[in-house]
Write a protein that holds these residues in place. Structure first.
Motif, short mmCIF file in Angstrom:
data_model
loop_
_atom_site.label_atom_id
_atom_site.label_comp_id
_atom_site.label_asym_id
_atom_site.label_seq_id
_atom_site.Cartn_x
_atom_site.Cartn_y
_atom_site.Cartn_z
N SER A 118 0.84 -1.20 0.00
CA SER A 118 0.00 0.00 0.00
C SER A 118 0.88 1.25 0.00
O SER A 118 2.09 1.16 -0.12
CB SER A 118 -0.92 0.01 1.22
N ALA A 119 0.24 2.38 0.15
CA ALA A 119 0.95 3.65 0.15
C ALA A 119 0.39 4.53 1.26
O ALA A 119 -0.69 4.27 1.79
CB ALA A 119 0.79 4.35 -1.20
N ALA A 120 1.14 5.56 1.60
CA ALA A 120 0.66 6.52 2.60
C ALA A 120 1.17 7.91 2.25
O ALA A 120 2.24 8.06 1.67
CB ALA A 120 1.14 6.13 4.00
N ALA A 121 0.36 8.89 2.60
CA ALA A 121 0.79 10.28 2.53
C ALA A 121 1.04 10.72 3.96
O ALA A 121 0.18 10.55 4.82
CB ALA A 121 -0.29 11.15 1.89
N LEU A 122 2.23 11.21 4.24
CA LEU A 122 2.59 11.70 5.56
C LEU A 122 2.63 13.21 5.47
O LEU A 122 3.46 13.78 4.74
CB LEU A 122 3.95 11.16 6.00
N LEU A 123 1.71 13.86 6.17
CA LEU A 123 1.58 15.32 6.10
C LEU A 123 1.95 15.92 7.44
O LEU A 123 1.34 15.59 8.47
CB LEU A 123 0.14 15.72 5.76
N LEU A 124 2.92 16.81 7.44
CA LEU A 124 3.29 17.55 8.64
C LEU A 124 2.67 18.94 8.49
O LEU A 124 3.10 19.73 7.64
CB LEU A 124 4.81 17.64 8.79
N LEU A 125 1.62 19.19 9.28
CA LEU A 125 0.83 20.41 9.14
C LEU A 125 1.05 21.34 10.32
O LEU A 125 1.05 20.90 11.47
CB LEU A 125 -0.67 20.07 9.07
N GLU A 126 1.17 22.62 10.01
CA GLU A 126 1.17 23.65 11.04
C GLU A 126 -0.20 24.30 11.03
O GLU A 126 -0.68 24.76 10.01
CB GLU A 126 2.23 24.71 10.75
N HIS A 127 -0.85 24.32 12.19
CA HIS A 127 -2.20 24.86 12.32
C HIS A 127 -2.13 26.35 12.65
O HIS A 127 -2.07 26.73 13.82
CB HIS A 127 -2.98 24.10 13.39
N HIS A 128 -2.13 27.19 11.61
CA HIS A 128 -2.09 28.65 11.82
C HIS A 128 -3.30 29.14 12.60
O HIS A 128 -3.19 30.05 13.42
CB HIS A 128 -2.04 29.38 10.48
N TRP A 129 -4.47 28.57 12.33
CA TRP A 129 -5.71 29.01 12.98
C TRP A 129 -5.61 28.90 14.50
O TRP A 129 -6.29 29.63 15.21
CB TRP A 129 -6.90 28.18 12.49
N ALA A 130 -4.78 27.99 15.01
CA ALA A 130 -4.73 27.72 16.45
C ALA A 130 -3.77 28.61 17.22
O ALA A 130 -3.76 28.58 18.45
CB ALA A 130 -4.37 26.25 16.67
N VAL A 131 -2.97 29.41 16.53
CA VAL A 131 -1.97 30.24 17.22
C VAL A 131 -2.61 31.19 18.22
O VAL A 131 -2.20 31.22 19.39
CB VAL A 131 -1.06 30.98 16.21
N PRO A 132 -3.61 31.99 17.84
CA PRO A 132 -4.20 32.90 18.83
C PRO A 132 -4.84 32.16 20.02
O PRO A 132 -4.74 32.60 21.16
CB PRO A 132 -5.26 33.67 18.04
N LEU A 133 -5.47 31.02 19.77
CA LEU A 133 -6.05 30.23 20.84
C LEU A 133 -4.97 29.69 21.76
O LEU A 133 -5.07 29.78 22.99
CB LEU A 133 -6.89 29.09 20.26
N ARG A 134 -3.92 29.13 21.19
CA ARG A 134 -2.81 28.60 22.00
C ARG A 134 -2.20 29.70 22.86
O ARG A 134 -1.94 29.52 24.04
CB ARG A 134 -1.74 28.00 21.09
N ASP A 135 -1.98 30.89 22.26
CA ASP A 135 -1.39 31.99 23.00
C ASP A 135 -2.30 32.47 24.13
O ASP A 135 -1.83 32.79 25.23
CB ASP A 135 -1.04 33.14 22.06
N ALA A 136 -3.61 32.51 23.87
CA ALA A 136 -4.56 32.91 24.91
C ALA A 136 -4.56 31.91 26.06
O ALA A 136 -4.61 32.29 27.24
CB ALA A 136 -5.96 33.06 24.32
N ILE A 137 -4.50 30.62 25.72
CA ILE A 137 -4.46 29.58 26.75
C ILE A 137 -3.19 29.72 27.59
O ILE A 137 -3.24 29.68 28.82
CB ILE A 137 -4.55 28.18 26.11
N ALA A 138 -2.05 29.91 26.92
CA ALA A 138 -0.78 30.05 27.63
C ALA A 138 -0.77 31.30 28.52
O ALA A 138 -0.30 31.25 29.66
CB ALA A 138 0.38 30.10 26.64
#
Length: 180
Positions: A118-138
């Motif tokens: 078989s085959a696989a696609a390995l995607l390393l994604l950066e979630h830009h949408w989550a930056v403000p939420l992460r910063d607010a949580i921190a």
């Protein structure tokens, strides 16, 4: 450099054909600044378990030079052979200083999970949408304890999906190679 939360997603396919709608959707997400594909690999595992790797990416040339082969380094796949694997391991160890990221028993063997033939696609994604939420949580003193995707089957019990919808989504998410 500020970076958003990063996730490695491994998607299985019967054949190593990752064109068309998948690439189009990744490009749409990139243009909307929702996520950035840091790196992506197509992995084909033949019937004997031999692995062939091809880069997939919608990065600009400058981004590709800056980021390099991050998925290969993350999962211990020496795309440039043993020399590249050793160089990547040494660079990672130097950058980590004395931080213990995880033990060998906690390691995720991504390549082992890909079925032979078989085959696989390995995607390393950066979630830009989550930056403000992460910063607010921190800034509120919060921290991540755990995370994970919830199966559609688990969403029936809280009334988010009907049993029929959940079974259909679950079948899509977990279809194995060669299943019809």
């Amino acid at each position: 450099m500020t970076i958003g939360p990063v996730q490695l997603i491994v998607l299985g396919f019967p054949e190593p054909q990752f064109h068309g709608a998948i690439i189009d959707e990744l490009e749409r997400l990139r243009e909307s600044d929702t996520v950035r594909v840091i790196d992506a690999l197509a992995v084909h595992k033949d019937d004997d378990g031999e692995v062939e790797v091809v880069h997939l990416s919608n990065l600009t040339d400058d981004e590709a030079r800056e980021l390099g082969s991050k998925v290969g380094a993350l999962i211990g796949l020496g795309i440039d052979g043993d020399e590249g694997l050793v160089a990547g391991a040494e660079a990672g160890a130097a950058a980590a200083d004395d931080i213990q990221v995880f033990s060998d028993e906690d390691a995720w063997d991504v390549l082992e999970e890909i079925p032979n033939g078989s085959a696989a696609a390995l995607l390393l994604l950066e979630h830009h949408w989550a930056v403000p939420l992460r910063d607010a949580i921190a800034s509120a003193g919060g921290f991540r304890i755990s995370d994970g995707f919830i199966s559609p089957l688990d969403l029936i019990g809280i009334g988010l999906l009907t049993a029929e919808e959940a079974r259909a989504l679950h079948a899509q998410e977990t279809a194995s190679v060669g299943a019809s």
